[in-house]
Design a protein around this motif. Structure first.
Motif, mmCIF file in Angstrom:
data_model
loop_
_atom_site.group_PDB
_atom_site.id
_atom_site.type_symbol
_atom_site.label_atom_id
_atom_site.label_comp_id
_atom_site.label_asym_id
_atom_site.label_seq_id
_atom_site.Cartn_x
_atom_site.Cartn_y
_atom_site.Cartn_z
ATOM 1 N N ALA A 37 149.050 -92.016 39.036
ATOM 2 C CA ALA A 37 149.475 -93.166 38.240
ATOM 3 C C ALA A 37 148.261 -94.009 37.852
ATOM 4 O O ALA A 37 148.153 -94.477 36.714
ATOM 5 N N ALA A 38 147.318 -94.179 38.776
ATOM 6 C CA ALA A 38 146.110 -94.968 38.479
ATOM 7 C C ALA A 38 145.267 -94.297 37.400
ATOM 8 O O ALA A 38 144.745 -94.972 36.507
ATOM 9 N N GLN A 39 145.144 -92.978 37.471
ATOM 10 C CA GLN A 39 144.389 -92.256 36.446
ATOM 11 C C GLN A 39 145.077 -92.372 35.094
ATOM 12 O O GLN A 39 144.412 -92.467 34.055
ATOM 13 N N ALA A 40 146.404 -92.360 35.088
ATOM 14 C CA ALA A 40 147.152 -92.509 33.839
ATOM 15 C C ALA A 40 146.859 -93.856 33.198
ATOM 16 O O ALA A 40 146.636 -93.937 31.982
ATOM 17 N N VAL A 41 146.828 -94.912 34.005
ATOM 18 C CA VAL A 41 146.533 -96.242 33.483
ATOM 19 C C VAL A 41 145.130 -96.266 32.874
ATOM 20 O O VAL A 41 144.919 -96.824 31.795
ATOM 21 N N LYS A 43 143.493 -93.762 31.582
ATOM 22 C CA LYS A 43 143.510 -93.004 30.320
ATOM 23 C C LYS A 43 144.151 -93.807 29.193
ATOM 24 O O LYS A 43 143.718 -93.731 28.054
ATOM 25 N N VAL A 44 145.171 -94.570 29.515
ATOM 26 C CA VAL A 44 145.802 -95.418 28.495
ATOM 27 C C VAL A 44 144.826 -96.504 28.054
ATOM 28 O O VAL A 44 144.631 -96.739 26.862
ATOM 29 N N ASN A 45 144.193 -97.164 29.010
ATOM 30 C CA ASN A 45 143.317 -98.296 28.700
ATOM 31 C C ASN A 45 141.982 -97.890 28.087
ATOM 32 O O ASN A 45 141.498 -98.556 27.183
ATOM 33 N N ARG A 46 141.395 -96.813 28.567
ATOM 34 C CA ARG A 46 140.044 -96.434 28.121
ATOM 35 C C ARG A 46 140.029 -95.421 26.981
ATOM 36 O O ARG A 46 139.091 -95.387 26.205
ATOM 37 N N GLU A 47 141.057 -94.567 26.938
ATOM 38 C CA GLU A 47 141.041 -93.480 25.964
ATOM 39 C C GLU A 47 142.201 -93.559 24.971
ATOM 40 O O GLU A 47 142.469 -92.604 24.259
ATOM 41 N N LYS A 48 142.898 -94.701 24.963
ATOM 42 C CA LYS A 48 144.038 -94.906 24.067
ATOM 43 C C LYS A 48 145.119 -93.836 24.259
ATOM 44 O O LYS A 48 145.755 -93.384 23.313
ATOM 45 N N GLY A 49 145.321 -93.443 25.521
ATOM 46 C CA GLY A 49 146.362 -92.482 25.840
ATOM 47 C C GLY A 49 147.750 -93.068 25.637
ATOM 48 O O GLY A 49 147.924 -94.293 25.597
ATOM 49 N N VAL A 50 148.719 -92.194 25.487
ATOM 50 C CA VAL A 50 150.109 -92.620 25.320
ATOM 51 C C VAL A 50 150.946 -92.035 26.451
ATOM 52 O O VAL A 50 150.670 -90.942 26.937
ATOM 53 N N ILE A 51 151.958 -92.797 26.863
ATOM 54 C CA ILE A 51 152.860 -92.338 27.921
ATOM 55 C C ILE A 51 154.180 -91.940 27.277
ATOM 56 O O ILE A 51 154.793 -92.724 26.561
ATOM 57 N N LEU A 108 153.572 -78.991 25.871
ATOM 58 C CA LEU A 108 152.728 -79.670 24.888
ATOM 59 C C LEU A 108 151.348 -79.026 24.790
ATOM 60 O O LEU A 108 150.782 -78.946 23.697
ATOM 61 N N ARG A 109 150.805 -78.555 25.902
ATOM 62 C CA ARG A 109 149.508 -77.865 25.836
ATOM 63 C C ARG A 109 149.620 -76.609 24.990
ATOM 64 O O ARG A 109 148.714 -76.282 24.229
ATOM 65 N N LYS A 110 150.749 -75.915 25.083
ATOM 66 C CA LYS A 110 150.968 -74.737 24.231
ATOM 67 C C LYS A 110 151.033 -75.124 22.755
ATOM 68 O O LYS A 110 150.708 -74.328 21.888
ATOM 69 N N GLN A 111 151.455 -76.358 22.475
ATOM 70 C CA GLN A 111 151.542 -76.850 21.099
ATOM 71 C C GLN A 111 150.195 -77.396 20.612
ATOM 72 O O GLN A 111 150.099 -77.887 19.500
ATOM 73 N N GLY A 112 149.174 -77.348 21.466
ATOM 74 C CA GLY A 112 147.842 -77.773 21.061
ATOM 75 C C GLY A 112 147.398 -79.129 21.558
ATOM 76 O O GLY A 112 146.288 -79.569 21.264
ATOM 77 N N PHE A 113 148.237 -79.827 22.324
ATOM 78 C CA PHE A 113 147.851 -81.119 22.884
ATOM 79 C C PHE A 113 147.013 -80.842 24.135
ATOM 80 O O PHE A 113 147.543 -80.719 25.234
ATOM 81 N N VAL A 114 145.703 -80.770 23.939
ATOM 82 C CA VAL A 114 144.809 -80.307 24.999
ATOM 83 C C VAL A 114 144.721 -81.266 26.182
ATOM 84 O O VAL A 114 144.377 -80.851 27.291
ATOM 85 N N ASN A 115 145.016 -82.531 25.979
ATOM 86 C CA ASN A 115 144.936 -83.520 27.053
ATOM 87 C C ASN A 115 146.314 -83.981 27.523
ATOM 88 O O ASN A 115 146.464 -85.119 27.962
ATOM 89 N N ALA A 116 147.299 -83.107 27.439
ATOM 90 C CA ALA A 116 148.634 -83.430 27.955
ATOM 91 C C ALA A 116 148.626 -83.203 29.464
ATOM 92 O O ALA A 116 148.186 -82.157 29.932
ATOM 93 N N ALA A 117 149.092 -84.195 30.208
ATOM 94 C CA ALA A 117 149.117 -84.089 31.663
ATOM 95 C C ALA A 117 150.319 -84.829 32.220
ATOM 96 O O ALA A 117 150.695 -85.890 31.726
#
Length: 136
Positions: A37-41, A43-51, A108-117
């Motif tokens: 959960a901390a890593q997700a936060v 990624k959202v804050n630093r890399e403009k990730g989406v949840i 999603l990784r199969k669809q090409g979203f390389v940073n889906a986790a």
């Protein structure tokens, strides 16, 4: 030294199990275990990730990560247009426990979203980390 020679099978088993433990702890299973959960936060804050929350609508209404978008797992293939256009953007997948999220991340990784986790532990770990949850 005599002990090692006489018990070579036990030594081999101990070394193998220790190696497997280190392998899984330090990246040998990367991608499959997801992010905390901390890593997700981060990624959202630093890399403009989406949840993306893949729970069913009633579960989403009961409580979800602040700012997450609801796309139930069964609709994921049909709603790819609701995901970031840039397939390098971190897409963090949540569900109640993390199991559906792992399937969705692989999809999603199969669809090409390389940073889906998947977020490991899902909403359970999100709440345990004291991160913000909203209802409705």
């Amino acid at each position: 030294m005599q002990f090692l020679i006489e018990n070579w099978a036990l030594v081999l088993i101990a070394l193998t199990s220790g190696g497997m433990l280190l392998w899984s702890s330090y990246g040998g299973a990367s991608g499959s275990d997801g992010v905390s959960a901390a890593q997700a936060v981060l990624k959202v804050n630093r890399e403009k990730g989406v949840i993306i929350d893949v729970c069913e609508p009633n579960e989403f209404q009961a409580g979800h990560a602040v700012g997450s978008k609801s796309i139930p797992l069964g609709q994921l293939d049909k709603r790819l247009s609701d995901l970031p256009k840039d397939k390098n953007t971190p897409v963090l997948i949540m569900c109640a426990s993390g199991m559906r999220a792992k399937r969705a991340a692989a999809q999603l990784r199969k669809q090409g979203f390389v940073n889906a986790a998947a977020v490991s532990g899902g909403m359970r770990s999100w709440r345990e980390a004291g991160l913000p949850v909203e209802k409705g």
